[in-house]
Scaffold this active site. Structure first.
Site, PDB file in Angstrom:
ATOM      1  N   ASN A 147       0.814  -1.216   0.000  1.00 30.23           N
ATOM      2  CA  ASN A 147       0.000   0.000   0.000  1.00 30.23           C
ATOM      3  C   ASN A 147       0.853   1.274   0.000  1.00 30.23           C
ATOM      4  O   ASN A 147       0.360   2.348   0.325  1.00 30.23           O
ATOM      5  CB  ASN A 147      -1.012  -0.003   1.152  1.00 30.23           C
ATOM      6  CG  ASN A 147      -0.356  -0.224   2.514  1.00 30.23           C
ATOM      7  OD1 ASN A 147       0.860  -0.118   2.638  1.00 30.23           O
ATOM      8  ND2 ASN A 147      -1.154  -0.511   3.519  1.00 30.23           N
ATOM      9  N   ARG A 285       3.314   7.360  11.258  1.00 29.95           N
ATOM     10  CA  ARG A 285       2.769   6.867  12.514  1.00 29.95           C
ATOM     11  C   ARG A 285       2.579   8.038  13.464  1.00 29.95           C
ATOM     12  O   ARG A 285       3.438   8.928  13.547  1.00 29.95           O
ATOM     13  CB  ARG A 285       3.706   5.841  13.178  1.00 29.95           C
ATOM     14  CG  ARG A 285       3.701   4.455  12.539  1.00 29.95           C
ATOM     15  CD  ARG A 285       2.330   3.759  12.646  1.00 29.95           C
ATOM     16  NE  ARG A 285       2.321   2.450  12.018  1.00 29.95           N
ATOM     17  CZ  ARG A 285       1.858   2.202  10.791  1.00 29.95           C
ATOM     18  NH1 ARG A 285       1.333   3.164  10.055  1.00 29.95           N
ATOM     19  NH2 ARG A 285       1.863   0.967  10.327  1.00 29.95           N
ATOM     20  N   GLN A 314      -4.396   3.679  18.535  1.00 30.78           N
ATOM     21  CA  GLN A 314      -5.501   3.515  17.589  1.00 30.78           C
ATOM     22  C   GLN A 314      -6.399   2.386  18.051  1.00 30.78           C
ATOM     23  O   GLN A 314      -5.870   1.333  18.373  1.00 30.78           O
ATOM     24  CB  GLN A 314      -4.946   3.238  16.187  1.00 30.78           C
ATOM     25  CG  GLN A 314      -4.280   4.471  15.605  1.00 30.78           C
ATOM     26  CD  GLN A 314      -3.881   4.318  14.146  1.00 30.78           C
ATOM     27  OE1 GLN A 314      -3.304   5.233  13.566  1.00 30.78           O
ATOM     28  NE2 GLN A 314      -4.143   3.194  13.524  1.00 30.78           N
ATOM     29  N   HIS A 333      -7.254   6.184  10.290  1.00 34.51           N
ATOM     30  CA  HIS A 333      -6.135   5.560   9.561  1.00 34.51           C
ATOM     31  C   HIS A 333      -6.675   4.786   8.347  1.00 34.51           C
ATOM     32  O   HIS A 333      -7.103   3.633   8.463  1.00 34.51           O
ATOM     33  CB  HIS A 333      -5.404   4.617  10.528  1.00 34.51           C
ATOM     34  CG  HIS A 333      -4.098   4.130  10.027  1.00 34.51           C
ATOM     35  ND1 HIS A 333      -3.193   3.492  10.827  1.00 34.51           N
ATOM     36  CD2 HIS A 333      -3.522   4.173   8.806  1.00 34.51           C
ATOM     37  CE1 HIS A 333      -2.115   3.164  10.132  1.00 34.51           C
ATOM     38  NE2 HIS A 333      -2.304   3.557   8.892  1.00 34.51           N
TER      39      HIS A 333
END
Ligand code: NDP
Length: 400
Positions: A147, A285, A314, A333
């Site tokens: 990704n 991050r 998260q 995210h």
């Protein structure tokens, strides 16, 4: 027979989709550096469907059950009473996506005596205590490159969104206004700006390549320097450290992994060295940036905007100050979990599992920890240690 414990995010609030906006997605066979996209023996899902939520099961159930393995899928991942923590006790393999990370802290690893393999369905294995994985000789693997381009596209979108003041302008339309002055009082052109990336790995380099046609001046800092030909092709200025780069840049995009060297890198002292009115885009991050220093810099005007999709922990609790700070363009995210990306990381997860069960080597580029040390991409891009401290706070989302 192995027990495979897979942590995925929840379904859309309207339920698992029955139809999709598009019928097909482009098939990507190779990445820009020539690496092949995942090559499992087969896949049991239609490319382009939602695989990352619980019923999607990353398309793994038929494959695993046909080989006699057990698959447990849950989204309940935080706190001592979570399904994840209960099922971890006898799991051999844990799979999770960084978007909804199953934090594998040293304490949790100690409670999982059978655990041998932790797969990141995506990129970025900082949710695993890598030091503890090294010591316990647990293999950690991620689906390198799956990704990276998805994120690079998102970064370019967020740079344009912040600099041109897109989100507040959109909101004026939705509110029924025609408030041109309100919209443009914070709107600039990107053309001519100095734009720098912290790291020029797969994402960072793809961002630089995509920004080149915007006639910006490009900068980077990294532990390893790019080739002279790439520096020349993109007219890049290399900086030996991040301080030297932030002093001259209008826009900073952060594209390094989170590991002990990068944790809290953008703290109040580094942000104070940036140009007044600079923008930060962080899709790497959340913990690379000091949470409160970002809020203060936006409030004081030291930063003109902050955007990204990564938080710590998260899911971010409902009261996380990045939800409400001024001039932000945050999303949950998502940048690496487009339906296109899911197809690749689900296939890559299956490829890793096939290798594991068949006793074949996992691709070196997928390895983060193996044989009690950093390996593959881990040896190149991470440093040993632990970046999961504080992850138990993720339980606050469930309680809020
Ligand atoms: P790569 O491994 O290709 O690139 C990482 C780069 O970071 C490497 O060039 C590495 O340097 C560099 N780096 C590591 N430490 C430092 C440091 N201290 N200072 C400067 N540079 C450093 O990974 P990707 O580009 O594919 O992904 C990068 C990160 O982006 C991931 O680790 C993940 O955290 C995040 N990500 C976020 C996603 C999202 O959905 N938001 C999805 C995918 C990734 P070198 O190897 O030269 O030592």
């Amino acid at each position: 027979m192995a027990k495979v414990l897979c942590v995925l995010y929840d379904d859309p609030v309207t339920g698992y989709p029955k139809t999709y906006a598009r019928d097909t997605i482009p098939k990507i066979e190779r990445y820009p550096d020539g690496q092949t996209a995942p090559t499992p023996q087969a896949i049991d899902f239609k490319p382009g469907v939602l695989l990352g939520s619980v019923p999607g099961e990353l398309g793994l159930r038929n494959f695993l059950e046909s080989r006699g393995h057990r698959l447990i899928v849950t989204s309940d991942k935080d706190g001592p009473d979570s399904v994840f923590e209960k099922e971890l006790a006898d799991a051999e393999i844990v799979i999770s996506q960084p978007f909804w990370p199953a934090y594998l802290t040293a304490e949790r690893i100690a409670k999982a005596p059978e655990l041998k393999l932790a797969i990141t369905a995506g990129i970025g294995s900082d949710h695993v205590d890598l030091q503890a994985a090294i010591e316990r000789k647990i293999t950690v693997a991620e689906v390198t490159f799956c990704n990276s381009i998805s994120v690079a596209e998102h970064v370019v979108m967020m740079i344009l969104g912040l600099v041109r003041n897109y989100i507040p302008s959109y909101q004026w339309v939705v509110k029924g206004g025609w408030n041109i002055a309100d919209c443009v009082a914070r709107s600039y052109d990107v053309e001519g700006m100095e734009v720098g990336t912290v790291a020029a790995g797969r994402i960072g380099l793809a961002v630089l390549r995509r920004l080149r046609p915007f006639d910006v001046k490009l900068h980077y800092t990294d532990r390893h320097r790019l080739s002279e030909s790439v520096e020349k092709e993109l007219n890049l200025t290399f900086h030996p450290n991040v301080e030297s780069m932030v002093k001259v840049c209008d826009v900073i995009t952060i594209n390094c992994p989170l590991h002990p060297e990068t944790e809290n890198l953008f703290n109040a002292s580094l942000i104070a060295k940036m140009k007044r009115g600079a923008y930060i885009i962080n899709t790497a991050r959340g913990k690379i940036c000091d949470r409160d220093a970002i809020v203060s810099a936006l409030e004081s005007g030291q930063l003109a905007g902050y955007a990204g999709d990564v938080w710590f922990p998260q899911p971010a609790p409902k009261g996380h100050p990045w939800r409400t700070m001024p001039h932000h363009g945050m999303t949950p995210h998502i940048s690496g979990s487009s339906l296109s990306a899911q197809t690749r990381y689900a296939a890559g997860t299956r490829e890793i599992l096939e290798c594991w069960f068949d006793g074949k080597p996992i691709r070196n580029e997928y390895l983060v920890v193996d044989g009690g040390k950093l390996a593959g991409v881990g040896a190149h891009s991470y440093s040993p240690g632990n970046a999961t401290r504080g992850s138990e706070e993720a339980v606050k989302f469930k309680k809020s």
